[in-house]
Design an enzyme around this catalytic site. Sequence first.
Site, PDB file in Angstrom:
ATOM      1  N   PRO A  10       0.799  -1.226   0.000  1.00  0.00           N
ATOM      2  CA  PRO A  10       0.000   0.000   0.000  1.00  0.00           C
ATOM      3  C   PRO A  10       0.835   1.282   0.000  1.00  0.00           C
ATOM      4  O   PRO A  10       1.856   1.371   0.687  1.00  0.00           O
ATOM      5  CB  PRO A  10      -0.817  -0.106   1.291  1.00  0.00           C
ATOM      6  CG  PRO A  10      -0.081  -1.070   2.144  1.00  0.00           C
ATOM      7  CD  PRO A  10       0.551  -2.042   1.199  1.00  0.00           C
ATOM      8  N   ASN A  11       0.371   2.218  -0.788  1.00  0.00           N
ATOM      9  CA  ASN A  11       0.919   3.581  -0.857  1.00  0.00           C
ATOM     10  C   ASN A  11       2.277   3.683  -1.557  1.00  0.00           C
ATOM     11  O   ASN A  11       2.785   4.787  -1.762  1.00  0.00           O
ATOM     12  CB  ASN A  11       1.010   4.222   0.544  1.00  0.00           C
ATOM     13  CG  ASN A  11      -0.334   4.277   1.225  1.00  0.00           C
ATOM     14  OD1 ASN A  11      -1.296   4.771   0.634  1.00  0.00           O
ATOM     15  ND2 ASN A  11      -0.439   3.745   2.433  1.00  0.00           N
ATOM     16  N   ARG A  18       5.395  10.930  -2.277  1.00  0.00           N
ATOM     17  CA  ARG A  18       5.062  10.565  -0.909  1.00  0.00           C
ATOM     18  C   ARG A  18       6.248  10.804   0.034  1.00  0.00           C
ATOM     19  O   ARG A  18       7.256  10.096  -0.043  1.00  0.00           O
ATOM     20  CB  ARG A  18       4.685   9.080  -0.853  1.00  0.00           C
ATOM     21  CG  ARG A  18       4.358   8.584   0.521  1.00  0.00           C
ATOM     22  CD  ARG A  18       4.258   7.062   0.560  1.00  0.00           C
ATOM     23  NE  ARG A  18       3.916   6.630   1.897  1.00  0.00           N
ATOM     24  CZ  ARG A  18       4.070   5.402   2.371  1.00  0.00           C
ATOM     25  NH1 ARG A  18       4.541   4.462   1.565  1.00  0.00           N
ATOM     26  NH2 ARG A  18       3.755   5.112   3.611  1.00  0.00           N
ATOM     27  N   TYR A  23      11.181   8.658   2.073  1.00  0.00           N
ATOM     28  CA  TYR A  23      11.230   7.558   1.101  1.00  0.00           C
ATOM     29  C   TYR A  23      12.068   7.855  -0.146  1.00  0.00           C
ATOM     30  O   TYR A  23      12.220   6.981  -1.002  1.00  0.00           O
ATOM     31  CB  TYR A  23       9.798   7.165   0.698  1.00  0.00           C
ATOM     32  CG  TYR A  23       8.983   6.681   1.873  1.00  0.00           C
ATOM     33  CD1 TYR A  23       9.357   5.530   2.562  1.00  0.00           C
ATOM     34  CD2 TYR A  23       7.864   7.379   2.315  1.00  0.00           C
ATOM     35  CE1 TYR A  23       8.634   5.077   3.651  1.00  0.00           C
ATOM     36  CE2 TYR A  23       7.128   6.938   3.398  1.00  0.00           C
ATOM     37  CZ  TYR A  23       7.510   5.786   4.074  1.00  0.00           C
ATOM     38  OH  TYR A  23       6.801   5.349   5.149  1.00  0.00           O
ATOM     39  N   ASN A  74       8.084  -5.540  -0.259  1.00  0.00           N
ATOM     40  CA  ASN A  74       7.873  -4.392   0.619  1.00  0.00           C
ATOM     41  C   ASN A  74       6.376  -4.305   0.866  1.00  0.00           C
ATOM     42  O   ASN A  74       5.616  -3.859   0.004  1.00  0.00           O
ATOM     43  CB  ASN A  74       8.378  -3.090  -0.024  1.00  0.00           C
ATOM     44  CG  ASN A  74       8.269  -1.913   0.937  1.00  0.00           C
ATOM     45  OD1 ASN A  74       7.627  -2.024   1.988  1.00  0.00           O
ATOM     46  ND2 ASN A  74       8.882  -0.789   0.594  1.00  0.00           N
ATOM     47  N   ALA A  77       2.771  -0.658   5.183  1.00  0.00           N
ATOM     48  CA  ALA A  77       2.216  -0.685   6.540  1.00  0.00           C
ATOM     49  C   ALA A  77       1.660  -2.055   6.929  1.00  0.00           C
ATOM     50  O   ALA A  77       1.569  -2.380   8.121  1.00  0.00           O
ATOM     51  CB  ALA A  77       1.132   0.380   6.674  1.00  0.00           C
ATOM     52  N   HIS A  80       3.375  -4.304   9.515  1.00  0.00           N
ATOM     53  CA  HIS A  80       3.200  -4.145  10.959  1.00  0.00           C
ATOM     54  C   HIS A  80       1.834  -4.622  11.449  1.00  0.00           C
ATOM     55  O   HIS A  80       1.524  -4.511  12.638  1.00  0.00           O
ATOM     56  CB  HIS A  80       3.393  -2.668  11.340  1.00  0.00           C
ATOM     57  CG  HIS A  80       4.536  -2.009  10.616  1.00  0.00           C
ATOM     58  ND1 HIS A  80       5.838  -2.431  10.769  1.00  0.00           N
ATOM     59  CD2 HIS A  80       4.574  -0.999   9.705  1.00  0.00           C
ATOM     60  CE1 HIS A  80       6.624  -1.682   9.987  1.00  0.00           C
ATOM     61  NE2 HIS A  80       5.879  -0.813   9.333  1.00  0.00           N
ATOM     62  N   GLU A  98      12.183  -9.488   2.984  1.00  0.00           N
ATOM     63  CA  GLU A  98      11.398  -8.298   3.344  1.00  0.00           C
ATOM     64  C   GLU A  98      12.278  -7.066   3.159  1.00  0.00           C
ATOM     65  O   GLU A  98      13.422  -7.061   3.607  1.00  0.00           O
ATOM     66  CB  GLU A  98      10.983  -8.437   4.818  1.00  0.00           C
ATOM     67  CG  GLU A  98      10.299  -7.207   5.388  1.00  0.00           C
ATOM     68  CD  GLU A  98      10.023  -7.353   6.892  1.00  0.00           C
ATOM     69  OE1 GLU A  98       9.947  -8.490   7.415  1.00  0.00           O
ATOM     70  OE2 GLU A  98       9.900  -6.306   7.552  1.00  0.00           O
ATOM     71  N   HIS A 100      12.461  -2.596   3.117  1.00  0.00           N
ATOM     72  CA  HIS A 100      11.877  -1.275   3.379  1.00  0.00           C
ATOM     73  C   HIS A 100      12.839  -0.216   2.881  1.00  0.00           C
ATOM     74  O   HIS A 100      14.061  -0.364   3.030  1.00  0.00           O
ATOM     75  CB  HIS A 100      11.628  -1.073   4.880  1.00  0.00           C
ATOM     76  CG  HIS A 100      10.731  -2.110   5.445  1.00  0.00           C
ATOM     77  ND1 HIS A 100       9.375  -2.104   5.254  1.00  0.00           N
ATOM     78  CD2 HIS A 100      11.005  -3.232   6.155  1.00  0.00           C
ATOM     79  CE1 HIS A 100       8.847  -3.170   5.826  1.00  0.00           C
ATOM     80  NE2 HIS A 100       9.817  -3.876   6.390  1.00  0.00           N
ATOM     81  N   LEU A 101      12.286   0.826   2.326  1.00  0.00           N
ATOM     82  CA  LEU A 101      13.109   1.957   1.901  1.00  0.00           C
ATOM     83  C   LEU A 101      13.702   2.659   3.113  1.00  0.00           C
ATOM     84  O   LEU A 101      14.889   2.985   3.154  1.00  0.00           O
ATOM     85  CB  LEU A 101      12.248   2.948   1.111  1.00  0.00           C
ATOM     86  CG  LEU A 101      11.735   2.430  -0.244  1.00  0.00           C
ATOM     87  CD1 LEU A 101      10.346   2.959  -0.521  1.00  0.00           C
ATOM     88  CD2 LEU A 101      12.687   2.829  -1.353  1.00  0.00           C
ATOM     89  N   SER A 102      12.847   2.921   4.084  1.00  0.00           N
ATOM     90  CA  SER A 102      13.288   3.668   5.271  1.00  0.00           C
ATOM     91  C   SER A 102      13.830   2.708   6.324  1.00  0.00           C
ATOM     92  O   SER A 102      13.537   1.499   6.297  1.00  0.00           O
ATOM     93  CB  SER A 102      12.108   4.456   5.856  1.00  0.00           C
ATOM     94  OG  SER A 102      11.102   3.573   6.322  1.00  0.00           O
ATOM     95  N   ARG A 107      12.285   5.021  13.335  1.00  0.00           N
ATOM     96  CA  ARG A 107      11.008   5.715  13.227  1.00  0.00           C
ATOM     97  C   ARG A 107      10.079   5.374  14.394  1.00  0.00           C
ATOM     98  O   ARG A 107      10.542   4.903  15.423  1.00  0.00           O
ATOM     99  CB  ARG A 107      10.390   5.375  11.862  1.00  0.00           C
ATOM    100  CG  ARG A 107      11.313   5.783  10.705  1.00  0.00           C
ATOM    101  CD  ARG A 107      10.700   5.504   9.362  1.00  0.00           C
ATOM    102  NE  ARG A 107       9.466   6.273   9.183  1.00  0.00           N
ATOM    103  CZ  ARG A 107       8.571   6.015   8.232  1.00  0.00           C
ATOM    104  NH1 ARG A 107       8.768   5.015   7.385  1.00  0.00           N
ATOM    105  NH2 ARG A 107       7.480   6.755   8.141  1.00  0.00           N
TER     106      ARG A 107
HETATM  107  C1  DQA Z   1       7.921   1.118   4.417  1.00  0.00           C
HETATM  108  C2  DQA Z   1       7.919   1.333   5.934  1.00  0.00           C
HETATM  109  C3  DQA Z   1       6.532   1.128   6.500  1.00  0.00           C
HETATM  110  O1  DQA Z   1       6.541   1.352   7.900  1.00  0.00           O
HETATM  111  C4  DQA Z   1       5.554   2.108   5.868  1.00  0.00           C
HETATM  112  O2  DQA Z   1       4.250   1.883   6.348  1.00  0.00           O
HETATM  113  C5  DQA Z   1       5.585   2.070   4.391  1.00  0.00           C
HETATM  114  C6  DQA Z   1       6.885   1.987   3.723  1.00  0.00           C
HETATM  115  C7  DQA Z   1       9.297   1.470   3.792  1.00  0.00           C
HETATM  116  O3  DQA Z   1       9.529   1.057   2.664  1.00  0.00           O
HETATM  117  O4  DQA Z   1      10.103   2.167   4.409  1.00  0.00           O
HETATM  118  O5  DQA Z   1       4.567   2.183   3.722  1.00  0.00           O
HETATM  119  O6  DQA Z   1       7.657  -0.242   4.151  1.00  0.00           O
END
Ligand code: DQA
Length: 146
Positions: A10-11, A18, A23, A74, A77, A80, A98, A100-102, A107
């Site tokens: 998502p997103n 964004r 990101y 990835n 959210a 979690h 798995e 994640h960009l961040s 965080r």
């Molecule tokens: C994310 C980290 C997640 O906590 C967040 O909800 C995202 C992006 C990342 O790529 O850093 O949507 O997966």
Amino acid sequence: MKTILIINGPNLNLLGTREPNIYGALTLEEINRRIAREAEALGARVEFFQSSHEGALIDRLHAAANTVHGVVFNAGAYTHTSVALADAISATGHRVIEVHLSNVFKREEFRWHSFLSSVCQGVICGLGWKSYVLALRALLMEDDQE
Ligand code: DQA
């Protein structure tokens, strides 16, 4: 030729606009181009899938069972929150990394827990678009390099 499936949740379709301070400024399309370039150099095939719907992500994992060498995932959210995605990884037996960009550990505390990590081969986070490329490389390494 090995096929690696790259799944974004998502997103992540909004990358580029964004929260670029978190990101980065690259769009998902640009990140996918970089992944595709790396895959080509490594002699592998890549397939891309993005959805903001949990069920669609589960369906894609099911559809890829026994057809791909590994998955770079990835889950955004859903990482979690989703027992269902963790179950889909277990049920299909995919080799998943798995990503994640961040750096989620820098965080909010609610991002520190992942339902997916325990059913994944590994986790790479905090390296921006390079998280995907490193995961791709790891999945393509021969088992004897593990
Ligand atoms: C994310 C980290 C997640 O906590 C967040 O909800 C995202 C992006 C990342 O790529 O850093 O949507 O997966």
